[in-house]
Structure formats: structure tokens, C-alpha cells
Design a protein around this motif. Structure first.
Motif: not given
Length: 190
Positions: A70-85
Motif C-alpha cells: 500500500y505504501l509503495a503504491g500510494a507513493v508511486g500513484g501520488a507521483s504519477t498524479g503529481l505529473v498528470s496534475g
């Protein structure tokens, strides 16, 4: 209560590598006669089976793999979300609106990826512990079989072909991870 005098300073840390026992003084800051209590130097277990076991229990595995996933997915997903944002900025946006886009996108992607990898960790931990209990051995093949099963179960709803491909990918990924871990362990021993 007996007073034990010692040549050591009671406030200093003891060297754990020596054969001296670990001592604990609950009254060190009080001006009363005190007694040093000897602490165990190894973990204590209720049952002999737990003491002989050299790995985590199924509950500890479940918590560890699910939490790490969960932690790895949350950090990776937040990073991709930052780029798309950042990519979704428009020319007339205010700073407040831009920050809002980044936060919304990061939160959404972080939750999605965190939940996905957490479920994968949950499946893997359960399968690995189950396979180990059935085979009554702890070896590399348990991990590879758990990786195969995890990939197949995760993609089972999309069809047999998708489950087979995901199972193969899961087995290969876990096999590479276990091989890399073994190589690092051997290299650190040299």
C-alpha cells in the motif's frame, strides 16, 4: 532491597557485543537504594515452536506485505498524479486552482495504486504462508509459487489468458527479487 554497587556508570550504554548481561535500573534517577535487573539478551517466546522458527509468522507477513504494498503504491500513484496534475494546467489558472488540481490528482492516483498494490501484497502473503504450511518447508519455490498464484488470482476476473500472463509475470518478478536478494546476501558475506 539490596544495594548493588558497580564500577560502571549507570547512565552509560552497555556494549551489547560483549558477554556482559544487559542491566536495567528503574530507579536510576531517584535517590533511593536500587537494584539492577538483568534483561534477556534474546527474544522470549511462549512456545518452543516459535523460538525455533527463523521467519515471520503468517500474520506478520500479511501485515508487512500489505503495508509495504500500500505504501509503495500510494507513493508511486501520488507521483504519477503529481505529473498528470501539472500537465492539466491551463493558462488562466490561479495558483490556488493549480494546487487544487495537483492535490486532487495525486490523492486519486495514490489511493488507486495503493489499494491495488495492497491487495497484491495481501494475496501474496496469504498464498506464501499457505504454501509453506502445506509443503512444510521454507524455500525459494514457495515464493515463486506464491508469485504465480498472486498474479493469476489478481487477473482471474479478466479471463484465463490474462490470468496466465499475469501469473507468469508474477512468478518471474518474484523469482528475480528472490535471486537478487540471494546475490546481495552472498555478496555481503564475502
Amino acid at each position: 532491597m539490596a544495594v548493588h554497587s558497580s564500577n560502571r556508570d549507570t547512565d552509560s550504554e552497555f556494549d551489547h557485543s560483549s558477554s556482559q548481561p544487559r542491566l536495567y535500573n528503574p530507579y536510576k534517577d531517584l535517590q533511593v537504594p536500587y537494584r539492577n535487573f538483568q534483561l534477556p539478551t534474546s527474544p522470549e517466546f511462549l512456545f518452543d515452536e516459535e523460538a525455533r522458527r527463523q521467519r515471520r509468522s503468517w500474520g506478520e507477513n500479511l501485515t508487512f506485505y500489505t503495508g509495504c504494498g500500500y505504501l509503495a503504491g500510494a507513493v508511486g500513484g501520488a507521483s504519477t498524479g503529481l505529473v498528470s496534475g501539472v500537465k492539466s494546467f491551463e493558462s488562466g489558472d490561479t495558483m490556488k486552482l493549480r494546487i487544487n488540481r495537483i492535490l486532487n490528482s495525486s490523492g486519486h492516483s495514490g489511493r488507486l495504486w495503493g489499494n491495488r498494490l495492497g491487495v497484491i501484497g495481501l494475496l501474496y502473503a496469504g498464498l506464501e504462508s499457505g504454501i509453506e504450511a502445506v509443503r512444510d518447508t521454507d524455500d525459494v519455490w514457495n515464493c515463486v509459487a506464491a508469485g504465480l498464484g498472486t498474479g493469476a488470482l489478481y487477473r482471474a476476473a479478466r479471463g484465463v489468458r490474462s490470468a496466465a500472463v499475469a501469473g507468469a509475470v508474477g512468478g518471474v518478478v518474484v523469482g528475480l527479487a528472490v535471486t537478487g536478494k540471494q546475490m546481495l546476501k552472498r555478496k555481503s558475506m564475502l
